[in-house]
Design a protein around this motif. Structure first.
Motif, PDB file in Angstrom:
ATOM      1  N   SER A  64      44.044  32.820  42.989  1.00 27.97           N
ATOM      2  CA  SER A  64      42.703  33.381  43.099  1.00 27.97           C
ATOM      3  C   SER A  64      42.226  33.206  44.543  1.00 27.97           C
ATOM      4  N   THR A 144      27.965  35.350  46.768  1.00 33.30           N
ATOM      5  CA  THR A 144      27.832  35.876  45.411  1.00 33.30           C
ATOM      6  C   THR A 144      26.856  35.078  44.546  1.00 33.30           C
ATOM      7  N   LYS A 195      36.820  41.334  42.154  1.00 29.80           N
ATOM      8  CA  LYS A 195      35.438  41.626  42.553  1.00 29.80           C
ATOM      9  C   LYS A 195      35.328  43.117  42.905  1.00 29.80           C
TER      10      LYS A 195
HETATM   11  C1  LIG Z   1      34.538  34.808  43.360  1.00 25.17           C
HETATM   12  C2  LIG Z   1      34.383  34.265  44.723  1.00 25.17           C
HETATM   13  C3  LIG Z   1      35.321  33.373  45.302  1.00 25.17           C
HETATM   14  C4  LIG Z   1      36.604  32.924  44.700  1.00 25.17           C
HETATM   15  O1  LIG Z   1      36.667  32.600  43.440  1.00 25.17           O
HETATM   16  P1  LIG Z   1      38.062  32.498  42.656  1.00 25.17           P
HETATM   17  O2  LIG Z   1      37.626  31.900  41.382  1.00 25.17           O
HETATM   18  O3  LIG Z   1      38.956  31.637  43.439  1.00 25.17           O
HETATM   19  O4  LIG Z   1      38.551  33.901  42.565  1.00 25.17           O
HETATM   20  C5  LIG Z   1      35.119  32.953  46.595  1.00 25.17           C
HETATM   21  N1  LIG Z   1      34.072  33.363  47.314  1.00 25.17           N
HETATM   22  C6  LIG Z   1      33.182  34.226  46.824  1.00 25.17           C
HETATM   23  C7  LIG Z   1      32.070  34.675  47.700  1.00 25.17           C
HETATM   24  C8  LIG Z   1      33.302  34.709  45.522  1.00 25.17           C
HETATM   25  O5  LIG Z   1      32.404  35.578  45.043  1.00 25.17           O
END
Ligand SMILES: *Cc1c(COP(=O)(O)O)cnc(C)c1O
Length: 369
Positions: A64, A144, A195
């Protein structure tokens, strides 16, 4: 068919994934050291280069996005790191730096704000402990957890002027708003699959500048699985260092073809239009006496996620639950803002047409309907 309890996804990740993209994952396996895989890999990289706006190789990582954040830190030049923190994900970047034993100074701004250039410059001038100059700056493009959008172009220019590299988490920025990896001189920029790219979770994509990779080759203790130097070497052969999550790459192949057909600038414009539509909807709610509002100031809002403060007396969980009953999955707030805000992810393959019924459902839930 979708089970009744899962509505259409407007979460700020994972986002709604089209059936055609999900079906691509049913394709049979391929050996990952061979011509057929290399052709698939090269095609995906080419599609992503148009999204990142780069001529550099894009690393296809089977982890991820947090894995790509750790890659950036592990390969970063030796010396103190300045972490710009304005929410949960930028704080995660700072924590990763600390847990990799990097001397880290945190520049915190209030939730809903974005790090402003004057503050960043001041911190860069002050330096780390004993005034040592910073080797790198971490910044989250689209935070986010709050919906704030940072000026990564301006921050990168400042970092460079002060001899630091800029490491950018653009997980909910990339593919939803303009990112110019080459033209803005970003040293490291990363995203995740689930995303604004509207893919299933499980992949991360990252680009490092030539200068970043060159200096990384002399950084000790880069580890093994997330070593940028090794990714760079295998990228030349259109391969990954380890076994890739092949089924997810099949999905990426199909989705990147659709993104190419749409055109990246059209995709950015579609996301900007979804933000403008949500802003107008919030104004209309306020005019009708529903006390919601944006957490972030106008002009500093991410085009992919709206974080809305709730009227007095309402908490996020029951609102989100009611909206789900009406067929739409939105998010509560995140961290400290969990019950005070709701988050609507208007990203990926959504449009004003698909967003509108979700906003109507939110409006109904806010009125207790
Ligand atoms: C979703 C997100 C992540 C990473 O999340 P994972 O669970 O590792 O996919 C990192 N930074 C932002 C700004 C995100 O929205």
């Amino acid at each position: 068919m979708r089970p009744a309890e899962f509505g259409t996804f407007f979460l700020p990740g994972p986002t709604e994934v089209r059936a055609e993209v999900l079906e691509a994952m049913l394709r049979p396996m391929l050996p990952h050291r061979g011509a057929a895989y290399e052709a698939l890999h090269a095609r995906i990289v080419q599609g992503l280069q148009a999204v990142f706006r780069t001529h550099r190789p894009v690393y296809l990582m089977s982890c991820s996005a947090t894995g790509a954040m750790e890659m950036a830190i592990r390969g970063a030049p030796e010396g103190p790191i300045l972490a710009l923190v304005n929410g949960a994900f930028s704080e995660r970047f700072a924590r990763i730096a600390q847990s990799c034993d990097r001397a880290t100074r945190v520049l915190s701004v209030p939730l809903g704000d974005t790090p402003h250039l004057e503050q960043v410059e001041e911190a860069l001038v002050a330096g780390g402990h004993d005034g040592a100059h910073f080797a790198a700056v971490t910044v989250v493009h689209s935070e986010t957890s709050t919906g704030a959008l940072a000026d990564i172009h301006g921050i990168t220019e400042l970092a460079h002027r002060h001899g630091a590299m800029c490491l950018v988490d653009s997980v909910t920025g990339l593919a939803g708003t303009r990112v110019e990896t080459d033209a803005w001189g970003l040293d490291f920029v990363l995203t995740g699959s689930q995303k604004a790219l509207a893919l299933p979770p499980g992949l991360a994509f990252a680009v490092a500048s030539e200068a970043f990779v060159l200096q990384a080759s002399v950084v000790p203790a880069r580890g093994r699985y997330l070593d940028v130097v090794e990714y760079e070497e295998f990228a030349r052969r259109a391969q990954t260092p380890n076994t890739p999550a092949l089924s997810l790459l099949y999905a990426a192949d199909v989705q990147l073809r659709a993104i190419r057909e749409e055109g990246i600038e059209t995709r950015w414009a579609r996301h900007a239009a979804m933000l403008a539509h949500t802003e107008a909807w919030v104004e209309a709610q306020r005019a009708a006496g529903v006390g919601i509002g944006y957490l972030c100031r106008a002009g500093e809002r991410s085009p992919t996620v709206s974080t809305l403060t709730l009227p007095e007396g309402l908490t996020a969980s029951p609102v989100v639950r009611r909206v789900a009953e009406l067929g739409y999955v939105i998010g509560t707030g995140y961290g400290a803002l969990k019950e005070r805000t709701i988050r609507i992810g208007h990203m990926g393959d959504h449009s004003i047409e698909t967003l509108e019924p979700c906003l109507r459902a939110v409006g109904q839930a806010l009125r207790g309907g």
